[in-house]
Design a protein around this motif. Structure first.
Motif, PDB file in Angstrom:
ATOM      1  N   ASP A 197      -1.038  30.950 -40.888  1.00  0.00           N
ATOM      2  CA  ASP A 197      -1.941  29.962 -41.481  1.00  0.00           C
ATOM      3  C   ASP A 197      -1.155  28.884 -42.217  1.00  0.00           C
ATOM      4  N   HIS A 198       0.163  28.870 -42.024  1.00  0.00           N
ATOM      5  CA  HIS A 198       0.992  27.838 -42.624  1.00  0.00           C
ATOM      6  C   HIS A 198       2.074  27.454 -41.609  1.00  0.00           C
ATOM      7  N   ALA A 199       2.630  26.273 -41.779  1.00  0.00           N
ATOM      8  CA  ALA A 199       3.679  25.814 -40.881  1.00  0.00           C
ATOM      9  C   ALA A 199       5.001  26.508 -41.220  1.00  0.00           C
ATOM     10  N   LEU A 200       5.847  26.628 -40.193  1.00  0.00           N
ATOM     11  CA  LEU A 200       7.137  27.290 -40.352  1.00  0.00           C
ATOM     12  C   LEU A 200       8.239  26.274 -40.616  1.00  0.00           C
ATOM     13  N   ASP A 201       9.275  26.719 -41.296  1.00  0.00           N
ATOM     14  CA  ASP A 201      10.427  25.871 -41.545  1.00  0.00           C
ATOM     15  C   ASP A 201      11.391  25.926 -40.360  1.00  0.00           C
ATOM     16  N   ARG A 202      11.645  27.129 -39.857  1.00  0.00           N
ATOM     17  CA  ARG A 202      12.580  27.307 -38.750  1.00  0.00           C
ATOM     18  C   ARG A 202      12.116  28.450 -37.845  1.00  0.00           C
ATOM     19  N   ALA A 203      12.598  28.419 -36.617  1.00  0.00           N
ATOM     20  CA  ALA A 203      12.335  29.485 -35.656  1.00  0.00           C
ATOM     21  C   ALA A 203      13.370  29.347 -34.558  1.00  0.00           C
ATOM     22  N   PHE A 204      13.472  30.358 -33.693  1.00  0.00           N
ATOM     23  CA  PHE A 204      14.344  30.195 -32.537  1.00  0.00           C
ATOM     24  C   PHE A 204      13.683  30.789 -31.306  1.00  0.00           C
ATOM     25  N   VAL A 205      14.133  30.292 -30.143  1.00  0.00           N
ATOM     26  CA  VAL A 205      13.533  30.644 -28.860  1.00  0.00           C
ATOM     27  C   VAL A 205      14.613  31.196 -27.940  1.00  0.00           C
TER      28      VAL A 205
END
Length: 267
Positions: free
Chosen positions: A223-231
């Motif tokens: 329910d909130h935006a993410l700062d970082r992620a990886f794929v």
């Protein structure tokens, strides 16, 4: 999702109105056209179900197809999301624009799972790439290659920091560079971009999604935006890939099985 939502006359879905300067159009251009990202079809379907059937909690989507793009050709664009019960725990959805079906798929109730058996691309691929690759593209090179294909992304969809490739596998880091965080559509669109980035240097067509075997939500949508992620991406053939998106703590967020892309016919 922003925009004006109105219940359809038959009560089976919603009509959403988006302005042509909405980031989903203005930050996503293919061959000069403002094109609604394919991932937004999925966001619209999930948003419609959440509004109309709050007790229905999708665990995965399947049988997804993109039949035609939605283009911003006026100050405002109207998009219909139709929801049709298809059996216990299943709802068919259709995305329509201008009296034409633009995409469809099935939403399914299922327990969300972080089990590695359900990952499209296992976490072990990250170690393989880190240990073996010398093939590294910074985000600037990735987006220059996309622009050469005729696909120009604005800040909302320009979140790849870098891509590392090893044979038919790739690791892509997504980040917050300028105060714009990763919402649902940005996160998934950048994951699809990673599926294209694995083929940089091989093709110059503008590629767009046309089918998806299954998308598993390993966790409820944040329910909130993410700062970082990886794929982590694995290419199955020149036009088909699997991918899994993880957060910074290596927790899987979602997996996409058998994503198919094809050259765009936009001129």
């Amino acid at each position: 999702m922003e925009g004006c939502w109105r219940l359809l006359d038959d009560g089976r879905g919603y009509r959403v109105t988006l302005r042509d300067d909405h980031p989903y159009f203005s930050h996503h251009r293919v061959r000069g056209w403002k094109v609604l990202p394919g991932v937004v079809y999925l966001e619209l379907a999930l948003g419609a179900v959440a509004r109309q059937k709050p007790d229905f909690h999708p665990g995965f989507l399947d049988e997804v197809v993109w039949l035609r793009p939605v283009l911003a050709g006026a100050p405002e664009t109207e998009i219909d999301i139709r929801l049709l019960p298809a059996g216990p725990g299943r709802i068919d959805f259709r995305i329509e624009h201008g009296h034409e079906v633009c995409g469809s798929g099935v939403l399914n109730v299922a327990a969300v799972s972080t089990c590695t058996d359900h990952l499209a691309t296992p976490l072990s691929v990250r170690n393989q790439i880190d240990e073996q690759t010398g093939d590294h593209f910074p985000g600037s090179a990735v987006y220059a290659a996309f622009a050469d294909m005729g696909i120009v992304y604005g800040p909302c969809f320009r979140r790849i920091s870098y891509v590392q490739r090893q044979s038919n596998k790739a690791l892509s880091w997504l980040g917050n560079h300028d105060g714009i965080f990763l919402g649902w559509a940005g996160l998934l669109d950048c994951a699809f971009q990673a599926g294209m980035a694995i083929s940089i240097g091989e093709r110059r067509e503008s590629l767009m999604p046309y089918s998806l075997g299954r998308l598993i939500l390993h966790q409820a949508l944040p329910d909130h935006a993410l700062d970082r992620a990886f794929v982590l991406t694995e290419k199955l053939s020149p036009f088909r890939t699997n991918l899994t998106v993880f957060d910074e703590a290596y927790t899987p967020l979602l997996s996409v099985f058998d994503l198919g892309v094809k050259p765009s016919h936009l001129q």
